[in-house]
Scaffold this motif. Sequence first.
Motif, PDB file in Angstrom:
ATOM      1  N   SER A  51     -40.076 -15.978 -18.632  1.00  0.00           N
ATOM      2  CA  SER A  51     -39.987 -15.179 -17.407  1.00  0.00           C
ATOM      3  C   SER A  51     -38.538 -15.006 -16.982  1.00  0.00           C
ATOM      4  O   SER A  51     -38.167 -13.973 -16.418  1.00  0.00           O
ATOM      5  N   ALA A  52     -37.692 -16.011 -17.244  1.00  0.00           N
ATOM      6  CA  ALA A  52     -36.279 -15.895 -16.881  1.00  0.00           C
ATOM      7  C   ALA A  52     -35.597 -14.781 -17.663  1.00  0.00           C
ATOM      8  O   ALA A  52     -34.705 -14.100 -17.143  1.00  0.00           O
ATOM      9  N   MET A  53     -36.015 -14.579 -18.910  1.00  0.00           N
ATOM     10  CA  MET A  53     -35.395 -13.526 -19.713  1.00  0.00           C
ATOM     11  C   MET A  53     -35.751 -12.130 -19.225  1.00  0.00           C
ATOM     12  O   MET A  53     -35.164 -11.144 -19.685  1.00  0.00           O
ATOM     13  N   ARG A  54     -36.708 -12.015 -18.300  1.00  0.00           N
ATOM     14  CA  ARG A  54     -37.007 -10.716 -17.700  1.00  0.00           C
ATOM     15  C   ARG A  54     -36.034 -10.373 -16.587  1.00  0.00           C
ATOM     16  O   ARG A  54     -36.066  -9.253 -16.063  1.00  0.00           O
ATOM     17  N   VAL A  55     -35.189 -11.315 -16.217  1.00  0.00           N
ATOM     18  CA  VAL A  55     -34.124 -11.045 -15.241  1.00  0.00           C
ATOM     19  C   VAL A  55     -32.911 -10.519 -16.009  1.00  0.00           C
ATOM     20  O   VAL A  55     -32.442 -11.156 -16.963  1.00  0.00           O
ATOM     21  N   ALA A  56     -32.407  -9.381 -15.600  1.00  0.00           N
ATOM     22  CA  ALA A  56     -31.345  -8.721 -16.364  1.00  0.00           C
ATOM     23  C   ALA A  56     -30.101  -9.592 -16.486  1.00  0.00           C
ATOM     24  O   ALA A  56     -29.457  -9.621 -17.541  1.00  0.00           O
ATOM     25  N   ALA A  57     -29.750 -10.319 -15.419  1.00  0.00           N
ATOM     26  CA  ALA A  57     -28.554 -11.149 -15.470  1.00  0.00           C
ATOM     27  C   ALA A  57     -28.710 -12.290 -16.470  1.00  0.00           C
ATOM     28  O   ALA A  57     -27.769 -12.625 -17.193  1.00  0.00           O
ATOM     29  N   VAL A  58     -29.886 -12.912 -16.523  1.00  0.00           N
ATOM     30  CA  VAL A  58     -30.137 -13.985 -17.489  1.00  0.00           C
ATOM     31  C   VAL A  58     -30.073 -13.432 -18.904  1.00  0.00           C
ATOM     32  O   VAL A  58     -29.436 -14.018 -19.796  1.00  0.00           O
ATOM     33  N   PHE A  59     -30.726 -12.310 -19.132  1.00  0.00           N
ATOM     34  CA  PHE A  59     -30.728 -11.701 -20.465  1.00  0.00           C
ATOM     35  C   PHE A  59     -29.303 -11.378 -20.907  1.00  0.00           C
ATOM     36  O   PHE A  59     -28.926 -11.624 -22.065  1.00  0.00           O
ATOM     37  N   LEU A  72     -36.510 -13.073  -9.564  1.00  0.00           N
ATOM     38  CA  LEU A  72     -37.847 -12.603  -9.916  1.00  0.00           C
ATOM     39  C   LEU A  72     -38.598 -12.106  -8.684  1.00  0.00           C
ATOM     40  O   LEU A  72     -39.264 -11.067  -8.718  1.00  0.00           O
ATOM     41  N   ALA A  73     -38.503 -12.864  -7.589  1.00  0.00           N
ATOM     42  CA  ALA A  73     -39.186 -12.457  -6.353  1.00  0.00           C
ATOM     43  C   ALA A  73     -38.628 -11.152  -5.810  1.00  0.00           C
ATOM     44  O   ALA A  73     -39.382 -10.264  -5.370  1.00  0.00           O
ATOM     45  N   MET A  74     -37.308 -11.002  -5.855  1.00  0.00           N
ATOM     46  CA  MET A  74     -36.702  -9.773  -5.338  1.00  0.00           C
ATOM     47  C   MET A  74     -36.999  -8.585  -6.241  1.00  0.00           C
ATOM     48  O   MET A  74     -37.173  -7.460  -5.758  1.00  0.00           O
ATOM     49  N   ASP A  75     -37.074  -8.822  -7.556  1.00  0.00           N
ATOM     50  CA  ASP A  75     -37.456  -7.738  -8.456  1.00  0.00           C
ATOM     51  C   ASP A  75     -38.879  -7.270  -8.175  1.00  0.00           C
ATOM     52  O   ASP A  75     -39.169  -6.066  -8.177  1.00  0.00           O
ATOM     53  N   GLU A  76     -39.781  -8.222  -7.920  1.00  0.00           N
ATOM     54  CA  GLU A  76     -41.165  -7.864  -7.611  1.00  0.00           C
ATOM     55  C   GLU A  76     -41.249  -7.108  -6.287  1.00  0.00           C
ATOM     56  O   GLU A  76     -41.971  -6.109  -6.168  1.00  0.00           O
ATOM     57  N   TYR A  77     -40.490  -7.570  -5.297  1.00  0.00           N
ATOM     58  CA  TYR A  77     -40.487  -6.898  -3.996  1.00  0.00           C
ATOM     59  C   TYR A  77     -39.958  -5.473  -4.130  1.00  0.00           C
ATOM     60  O   TYR A  77     -40.524  -4.521  -3.585  1.00  0.00           O
ATOM     61  N   SER A  78     -38.853  -5.320  -4.870  1.00  0.00           N
ATOM     62  CA  SER A  78     -38.263  -3.994  -5.040  1.00  0.00           C
ATOM     63  C   SER A  78     -39.206  -3.081  -5.808  1.00  0.00           C
ATOM     64  O   SER A  78     -39.315  -1.886  -5.502  1.00  0.00           O
ATOM     65  N   LYS A  87     -27.143  -8.795  -5.497  1.00  0.00           N
ATOM     66  CA  LYS A  87     -25.813  -8.868  -6.084  1.00  0.00           C
ATOM     67  C   LYS A  87     -25.342 -10.317  -6.177  1.00  0.00           C
ATOM     68  O   LYS A  87     -24.744 -10.722  -7.180  1.00  0.00           O
ATOM     69  N   PHE A  88     -25.629 -11.112  -5.151  1.00  0.00           N
ATOM     70  CA  PHE A  88     -25.235 -12.515  -5.180  1.00  0.00           C
ATOM     71  C   PHE A  88     -25.975 -13.279  -6.262  1.00  0.00           C
ATOM     72  O   PHE A  88     -25.395 -14.180  -6.895  1.00  0.00           O
ATOM     73  N   GLN A  89     -27.239 -12.942  -6.515  1.00  0.00           N
ATOM     74  CA  GLN A  89     -27.997 -13.646  -7.551  1.00  0.00           C
ATOM     75  C   GLN A  89     -27.402 -13.418  -8.931  1.00  0.00           C
ATOM     76  O   GLN A  89     -27.415 -14.310  -9.779  1.00  0.00           O
ATOM     77  N   VAL A  90     -26.853 -12.233  -9.169  1.00  0.00           N
ATOM     78  CA  VAL A  90     -26.190 -11.961 -10.442  1.00  0.00           C
ATOM     79  C   VAL A  90     -25.005 -12.904 -10.628  1.00  0.00           C
ATOM     80  O   VAL A  90     -24.821 -13.512 -11.693  1.00  0.00           O
ATOM     81  N   ILE A  91     -24.194 -13.050  -9.584  1.00  0.00           N
ATOM     82  CA  ILE A  91     -23.029 -13.938  -9.658  1.00  0.00           C
ATOM     83  C   ILE A  91     -23.464 -15.385  -9.808  1.00  0.00           C
ATOM     84  O   ILE A  91     -22.868 -16.157 -10.573  1.00  0.00           O
ATOM     85  N   ASP A  92     -24.519 -15.776  -9.106  1.00  0.00           N
ATOM     86  CA  ASP A  92     -24.990 -17.164  -9.169  1.00  0.00           C
ATOM     87  C   ASP A  92     -25.529 -17.499 -10.557  1.00  0.00           C
ATOM     88  O   ASP A  92     -25.283 -18.583 -11.099  1.00  0.00           O
ATOM     89  N   ILE A  93     -26.260 -16.586 -11.157  1.00  0.00           N
ATOM     90  CA  ILE A  93     -26.786 -16.815 -12.509  1.00  0.00           C
ATOM     91  C   ILE A  93     -25.648 -16.860 -13.521  1.00  0.00           C
ATOM     92  O   ILE A  93     -25.633 -17.708 -14.424  1.00  0.00           O
ATOM     93  N   MET A 105     -18.136  -9.742 -17.230  1.00  0.00           N
ATOM     94  CA  MET A 105     -18.573  -9.524 -18.608  1.00  0.00           C
ATOM     95  C   MET A 105     -20.044  -9.149 -18.700  1.00  0.00           C
ATOM     96  O   MET A 105     -20.521  -8.784 -19.778  1.00  0.00           O
ATOM     97  N   ILE A 106     -20.785  -9.245 -17.594  1.00  0.00           N
ATOM     98  CA  ILE A 106     -22.179  -8.799 -17.592  1.00  0.00           C
ATOM     99  C   ILE A 106     -22.380  -7.650 -16.607  1.00  0.00           C
ATOM    100  O   ILE A 106     -23.493  -7.386 -16.173  1.00  0.00           O
ATOM    101  N   GLY A 107     -21.273  -6.996 -16.236  1.00  0.00           N
ATOM    102  CA  GLY A 107     -21.382  -5.777 -15.444  1.00  0.00           C
ATOM    103  C   GLY A 107     -21.177  -5.933 -13.961  1.00  0.00           C
ATOM    104  O   GLY A 107     -21.220  -4.929 -13.242  1.00  0.00           O
ATOM    105  N   GLU A 108     -20.941  -7.135 -13.449  1.00  0.00           N
ATOM    106  CA  GLU A 108     -20.706  -7.329 -12.020  1.00  0.00           C
ATOM    107  C   GLU A 108     -19.202  -7.293 -11.776  1.00  0.00           C
ATOM    108  O   GLU A 108     -18.486  -8.271 -12.034  1.00  0.00           O
ATOM    109  N   THR A 109     -18.706  -6.165 -11.304  1.00  0.00           N
ATOM    110  CA  THR A 109     -17.269  -5.954 -11.150  1.00  0.00           C
ATOM    111  C   THR A 109     -16.838  -5.859  -9.696  1.00  0.00           C
ATOM    112  O   THR A 109     -15.713  -5.453  -9.419  1.00  0.00           O
ATOM    113  N   SER A 110     -17.715  -6.226  -8.762  1.00  0.00           N
ATOM    114  CA  SER A 110     -17.337  -6.119  -7.352  1.00  0.00           C
ATOM    115  C   SER A 110     -16.287  -7.148  -6.972  1.00  0.00           C
ATOM    116  O   SER A 110     -15.476  -6.923  -6.080  1.00  0.00           O
ATOM    117  N   ALA A 111     -16.292  -8.301  -7.643  1.00  0.00           N
ATOM    118  CA  ALA A 111     -15.316  -9.351  -7.347  1.00  0.00           C
ATOM    119  C   ALA A 111     -14.177  -9.276  -8.352  1.00  0.00           C
ATOM    120  O   ALA A 111     -14.357  -8.873  -9.494  1.00  0.00           O
TER     121      ALA A 111
END
Length: 421
Positions: free
Chosen positions: A18-26, A172-178, A250-256, A266-272
Amino acid sequence: MEAFGVPAASGASVTPLSAMRVAAVFACVQKIAGAIATLPIHVYRTNGDIKERLPRDDLWFKLNEQPSAQYTAASHWEGVSVAQLLRGDGYTWIRRGMNNSIRELMPLPWGSVQPQRQSDGSVRYYVSLPDYGINTWLMPDELLHFPGFGFDGLKSMSVIAYAARAAVGNALAMDEYSGKFFANGAHPSMVLTAAGKMSQDQIDRLQAAFVNKYAGMDNAHRIPLVLTEGLQAKEISLSAEDAQLLEARKFQVIDIARAFGVPPHMIGETSASTSWGSGIESMSRGFVTYTLQPHLVRIEQELNRKLFPRDTGKFVQFDRDALIEGDSKAQAEYNRAALGGPGTGQGWMSVNEIRKGKGLPPVDDGEKLFDPREVQAAPDTSKQDAAVENLAAGLREIKAASEYRADGPPPAKPRGHAGRR
């Protein structure tokens, strides 16, 4: 236990799958595993304090091309890295022939291996592969056990189960909500107002009719909204909760990315902003040093202690410089520094060594290293300079004489009158 997952604080069940379904983890897993799979592994022998790279042999072929009949080397190392990152440990079976030579390196699924500590303190591995009809015990020298971080002698700590469990659960929860938000099609922040009072039955029928006609992706922007009997529709703008959801994603991407040790850019998060430098070489060097190096060292040490006897002096090592293959400018600067010369100092590689790394044939006189102490002093050119100056003066005299013949003699200076006696 893994089939049901470990519930996170968000209520989502977190498993490696299930974690691999999160884009940042993948993206993090793909970045690390892909980088390791692209690095060649060379076999060396120590000669005193000097390491000598050995020619390609059967072991090199298994490590770099095909470890077993069903796997390429890239797939093997990707599988090992994915198992390390998601589950903590990766396993490969060393299958030997009658003369104790390595017949194949067979990757094993993570769930098929169970390490167990014996009463005498040793460890044995139970391998169960029903599809192959294999159920057997293996000794430690028959299995390559690639541990991750926090190895306790049996198993390692999984990034998903420890560092990133909450972040992955939230993602995962936020992806389901969205997904539900957009699947609704007709924005949930839509208010229908009536001029007069409506009964509960009328309200229920109006809501059902509205959802039936305008809700869902299939009905979005397809049927125009028609209201009668004084009904009005008003869309509420993005709420503070929805805006906070976007920021939290956005924060979850950085945290992962932090949990996996991968820089967010290197995984596409360039805001910082990043302090890893600019250019392919700087980012690649930083990625190797801070992210890949621990994984590479664990793999190298396990290979060396299981594949070679201690008295042979042989060992394997990843070619970390291969990550700058795509940057021709960085390669040129590296080769220039390796060759040495004025401004760069002592050389540590010869021309033929660099050519060999590029698959080029050697050249004559290409084995010598540059030594600044052997550079000859600049020759004394004072005599040559004087001769050149004399030649230049003679040329000036010839030019002046030719101008004299062309224009005639210069006018004579007036002579003074002689005094009378």
